[in-house]
Write an enzyme that holds these catalytic residues in place. Structure first.
Site, PDB file in Angstrom:
ATOM      1  N   SER B 279     -22.443  29.224   9.451  1.00 32.61           N
ATOM      2  CA  SER B 279     -21.657  28.966  10.645  1.00 32.61           C
ATOM      3  C   SER B 279     -22.568  28.291  11.641  1.00 32.61           C
ATOM      4  O   SER B 279     -23.770  28.532  11.656  1.00 32.61           O
ATOM      5  CB  SER B 279     -21.149  30.288  11.217  1.00 32.61           C
ATOM      6  OG  SER B 279     -20.884  30.152  12.592  1.00 32.61           O
ATOM      7  N   ARG B 318       9.193  -8.532  -8.175  1.00 33.30           N
ATOM      8  CA  ARG B 318       7.944  -8.186  -7.462  1.00 33.30           C
ATOM      9  C   ARG B 318       8.333  -7.661  -6.082  1.00 33.30           C
ATOM     10  O   ARG B 318       9.140  -8.292  -5.397  1.00 33.30           O
ATOM     11  CB  ARG B 318       7.041  -9.421  -7.308  1.00 33.30           C
ATOM     12  CG  ARG B 318       5.612  -9.157  -6.957  1.00 33.30           C
ATOM     13  CD  ARG B 318       4.750  -8.793  -8.182  1.00 33.30           C
ATOM     14  NE  ARG B 318       4.893  -9.768  -9.264  1.00 33.30           N
ATOM     15  CZ  ARG B 318       4.282 -10.960  -9.293  1.00 33.30           C
ATOM     16  NH1 ARG B 318       3.460 -11.284  -8.331  1.00 33.30           N
ATOM     17  NH2 ARG B 318       4.481 -11.773 -10.307  1.00 33.30           N
TER      18      ARG B 318
END
Lengths: 449, 449, 449, 449
Positions: B279, B318
């Protein structure tokens, strides 16, 4: 077993996707360097805030702040340490502390004093979000101004209105632009108005306990009246959602432009530019580019917004995964929304509009698109039912015989008051288009005030 | 109005998130450089395929292939041109053609001959996906081996089974590991078995028309029996979904480990390593790191899988946006699934298991966790209803009086055949745990054959 | 404070959305009644399995099974109790036990003996999923057969191939249909091939402990070789993903049909039917209906698939929310995928195809769509560079002068071997369309074997 | 081929899931009947608006309005026709017209006059959304009041603060409740403040052309100053997002409660009720129910919010699928958010809080949770570095020797000013908890004004 972690991104080189999803300005605001810089701003501000209320000495505060320079941090080392540390703040604080220690050993223990990793990281994300939002808002304003201009200019540019992709009734291109603008008003207003998360300062558990009696003063100096929001993700979620709604509205514009650019429709076309929109094999093509990028951005946002919401189930005072899932997601959201504005700005600025083709396309249905109007006009002399029956029969006759509806009707006995020339003029059947445009522009004006 | 596009990513430097979501091996396989390299492999292979069937001369084929070197391409220039070009293949072909022209002018016109942008890009993504899948499969095998070992080793490590986060009945940690393993079998099998999109070769419209009568031979040489799949996105979608399911199963492991690491539970803990899981302010903490990263990965995947599916509404031959939306999304999916395996491998390899604490935690309910067993044992002499009534009353008495259920029952007149010592031994109430473990291991073995 | 819970759904009446998202056959398979019936099948099967291995008497087994009739259960009461009970199995077992007790008091204690709520509910969902999958597979086969027929019939129906919504090169409608079919092959194969979750039997904690030494026999009799899968959600997730990919492929068909139905394109149109696709105000319109429903289904699936994945982070041996989030989501996924097949079947069966219009539309670019072919043809006599330069100049000239490309080229001196009539015949430039169609049909045939 | 469509939902009976995801009040507001009723309100209001400005006679207006009664419409027939019609408005108008014709033949042609399907349906959804929002806001207020009460009551109820599921520092339960409340403030404020879509009136193409010169008056009378918003979906998207953020914040509460209810933690527990939260096989269990339902709701929302955004790419003046995808999705969003509030209200109202257990759990780390405080206290006399070193060594010693940190420290020579009793009192290390609670309550108060 654990392979040595090597640095990579910095050596991975430029993105082959150009600015399709992340333009240079947005990357400057939200990139790797920007993030480290923003974390360092937090550390500098924290030290200065603590100095300002006497928790640490002025000298120590300035010694720390002086080291908060992204170019003085070994970002490759930061990257290397971040994985096992579990977040980028821990190695940043380590590296910063080492730097401070070399210059002012007595200041080193006060680096990051009383703060927690999430304080640094959330504040940095908040700052990046604020920068990105400002860019997006500015671009949105340009986009909306352009749309307002198009709406006003093209009040009389009649074109087919299309519902379910079928010609329905005439509209004007000005109305279409006004509707595009109208869809941006609410997301723009919400995006501009929402309260972004301010600086984060809560300490290990959101109580600021480590700062003791100085906590109120440090908090006030550093983050104003912001309360710790370690597990309160509503701010970033709301921002993400606002960006999502804005991008959806832009996406609709891109999608419409692609449809209008179809070979068969050809009513608008993206502006040409050297190197833009060619095909790698077909010489005659002029492909949409910006419209495509906007649409792609709109397709990508919803999943990311969902992730921000899913990530919200934070455990107790600090999450085991939910918070971490936000990091890159939020950055992607900012960049992709930014890209949508980047491309929309360019798309609209260069849009070529073929009003003659719009008018011509209206004739594709040989007048059927005016059938509703004729039916309503005939309703007065003939009654609504009889009028509807007559017009529907004429429509069927026109379709079957491949004739113009006007010609079919001209063969029939119609009441003298019926002026087919006037009835078949689409410009005369735009309904409320004009006041709707005006009202939309007025609302846009009002928003700018 | 259009600002000059500057290159950025290559100068943006290393990611502050380390290998949390993209480890070095995955970046090597799916990074910017890897993508350009994969596109160039396509161009080289195409030229060679055309030479092999006589469409172009052997010399021209080799001249092109010789230039297909990612380090000979100015990737910053590629980035600059990609935005307006609309995709990275167009500038790549330009830059490659320029390179070829300098060395073999006569070969230049044959660069990318008969192919289209999507052929290059899809093939490159297919290749990256294949590399990434191989890495993920290899890591999954390691993960599953480790799990198999844990399952086998801990057949007798009794611990509380928890449903809705409440103690329910005893299980063994081996069963938990076997269940983790069991959840990976199907996604592993599907991921390994699914047909990845092969090379793409369709030409401008998926007909290969430009290749004339040589088309069949070129196609066979380049992509085998793959049919053009420009608008067939099922392959990438299926891969994405498989990765999503796999990551969800890994995420459950990470989530469980985080829960087992809780201060109150403390039955397993991630292995320690220098610089890991500390921590930034609390000296006593040992935070989960890999478990967190896995969980975060599992939170991020669903939105991206959804995007791949949403992007599937390609227009005609496409798409206008749907295809483009896949690019970075697919890459993120590969990387994040890769990261889940990266962290899971490390998490499990280093997992510390506290079997004493597991056993001790079983006593937290003062024997209530054995109530079902006692009720079933009493059913034989007393009948099911009477047995259930008796045990429920004893449970209430135990809870109200804060006594152990065993003690409460010992005070009652129970049939002589009832052996409370035996009944309250959790190791005797593991049911089918052992055969389930064995059967799961057998399935895993079978999958490896 | 707690308001009385009243029943509602049964009185809420028919859905105003008709069969748009849930057709009658799917509702029959996955509806509220079907679910209760499936839960009762589990209870009956469990009792019979226990009788078959002597755990309970044959009479008791049959007494329980005889009561497992959905019409004998007060489903309104079940609904009322389900909320606070936390799941539908608990009140079902209560109500069933009450019924059994009235008829065979001695059998009552053996209802649901040794099973847990999740055993019943998961098994019921598995059964509903199996039914729904069978319907979806059958419909998909019809759809694919129709597509195969369209592909074969329309091998020579030339039409514009469109990339980025621009005319690119000629294709045939047969190729388009073959590509639609091709996109369904993989999801169909995966959906048909995937292992659905079998029956669930794990007891409270997945160990079957309550069944004692009879556990193996009961398990074998009830669920065959299925292992308990309380927290293994890969089966439902994989099914959901397969449905998502299938629906995406169907959505592309619906999307394409909508685009082809555009007034300006008009190449295909949905079949007419009484009451179908009219406008509430415009007499001349013929709107897509099935195409719209399919598209809407495809838009809805990705979010639901994502939810199934997000829900996968189950805690320990039984989840606190993740499992519950699956219930309605899975049902929606089944129904919406079912609806996509329902509408696709009808869309394709009735599709009207205008091949003349397809051919005519090819001329919209005045021959530009054939430019690639001409350039390639000229490459032989002139060399590729000169040919490309010549054709590009001719294209520009044609566009600027609004002339046909063929006419522009006819004015130029072209090598004698160049036969412009032949070159401008689109039917001669379909490339590999035919073999691609054949190969796709062959793959579809192979899948059916 | 087309099978006869039979009605189903109305006969499918009550939901076996009770009010888990759709409570009776929400179903009343958003159910099938409510929707038809809301569509009829539109038709009645339209007729009256047209009568009010003289477009139709007062008698005709009233004749139409009088028939707009949901119980006079054959909703099964509506359901049957809706599928092919493509939306529910078309059959509704047909059925309504038939009803009107029977009573007032001359009024029949004026039913739905000048409106389009989307006008009816969007207005009906807007009305349902408004009703549902009102319910959700009211419930949220109750929830927030309860949370405010908890925050205030439990200012001194010390408990472990947990980060990454590890004990970190002491907090108070009041702070936890205040943080839960704090996370609701922004979503509540946004939800209450956002502008819901008003009535929709645009006619076929959003121009109101069919209403001729009466359009402005009819529009004003019917929808006030609302502009047509056929393709502007920002309103519903923003509402959905707000509900998503709100539900995420509630989900965190549910998730936390589930975690706090763990057998090992046992700090809070859901209130008991007859028939609530039992296990179908384990007599001793008291399962979370409302907490689970809230969590499940939070898991389900993100995917649905994403769908609302994905659906936003409407084509031109009316979408082919995007709009239709919204229908059930929006209803689900309203219901599930409603369910989250339904369960949260009940969860919090009945929450049992065990402050003694909270205090006791703080001791699980044998004082390590106070290490930060001791280190800071020692920093004054010893300097920060020396203090940190001393405390870290003591922590290691405590862990290794399984001793309390306080005892280890007591053995050391500490400066006289150090009062270990005071330092190890967690109530003295709550930092800014109290002012944060007060400030949060003040903000909540301010929101209510």
């Amino acid at each position: 077993m654990t392979r040595t972690v090597t640095s990579f991104d910095g050596k991975d080189g430029p993105s082959p996707f150009g600015e399709f999803f992340a333009d240079a300005e947005m990357v400057e605001a939200t990139g790797n360097r920007a993030f480290v810089a923003a974390m360092l701003v937090f550390e500098a501000d924290l030290a200065r805030a603590q100095a300002s209320c006497g928790l640490i000495s002025h000298e120590i505060g300035e010694a720390i702040a002086a080291c908060c320079n992204p170019d003085a941090i070994d970002r490759h080392e930061l990257q290397r340490r971040a994985t096992l540390a579990g977040n980028p703040a821990i190695p940043l604080v380590q590296l910063l502390t080492e730097t401070v220690r070399r210059k002012s050993p007595e200041a080193a223990p006060f680096v990051h004093f009383g703060a927690t990793s999430q304080d640094v990281i959330d504040t940095a994300f908040g700052a990046m979000a604020a920068s990105a939002r400002a860019i997006i808002i500015a671009r949105s304003q340009t986009i909306m101004s352009t749309l307002a201009g198009l709406a006003d200019t093209h009040r009389a540019s009649v074109m087919p209105g299309r519902t379910l992709l079928q010609h329905a009734l005439p509209i004007s291109f000005g109305l279409k632009a006004a509707n595009w603008l109208g869809s941006l008003l609410l997301p723009f207003q919400r995006l501009r108005g929402t309260t972004l998360p301010g600086g984060q300062l809560g300490g290990a558990c959101g109580t600021l306990a480590a700062l003791g009696t100085d906590a109120p003063a440090v908090r006030r100096a550093l983050v104003g009246n912001a309360l710790p929001w370690h597990t309160n993700r509503a701010g970033f979620q709301a921002l993400s959602a606002d960006l999502g709604v804005l991008t959806a509205a832009l996406g609709k514009i891109g999608h419409d432009v692609s449809l209008l650019m179809q070979t068969e429709v050809a009513e608008v076309i993206e502006g040409a530019a050297p190197g833009k929109g060619g095909s790698s094999t077909l010489p005659h093509k002029r492909n949409p580019v910006h419209a495509v990028a906007i649409t792609a951005a709109a397709i990508r946002m919803p999943g990311l917004v969902a992730t921000m919401l899913s990530a919200g189930l934070h455990e107790h005072e600090r999450a085991v995964g939910g918070w971490h899932a936000e990091w890159e997601t939020l950055r992607d959201l900012l960049r992709i929304a930014g890209a949508a504005t980047f491309h929309a700005e360019r798309l609209l600025a260069g849009l070529e509009i073929d009003t003659a083709r719009m008018r011509a396309n209206l004739d594709l249905t040989s007048g059927l698109v005016m059938a509703e109007r004729v039916a309503f006009a005939l309703a007065e002399p003939l009654g609504r039912s009889a009028a509807k029956t007559l017009v529907e029969a004429a429509c069927r006759e026109a379709i079957a015989g491949k004739r113009a509806l006007r010609a079919v009707l001209a063969d029939k006995r119609l009441p003298a008051a019926i002026d087919l020339d006037a009835l078949f003029d689409p410009a005369g059947y735009l309904g409320e288009s004009d006041p709707i445009i005006s009202e939309t522009l007025a609302r846009w004006q009002a928003l700018q005030r």
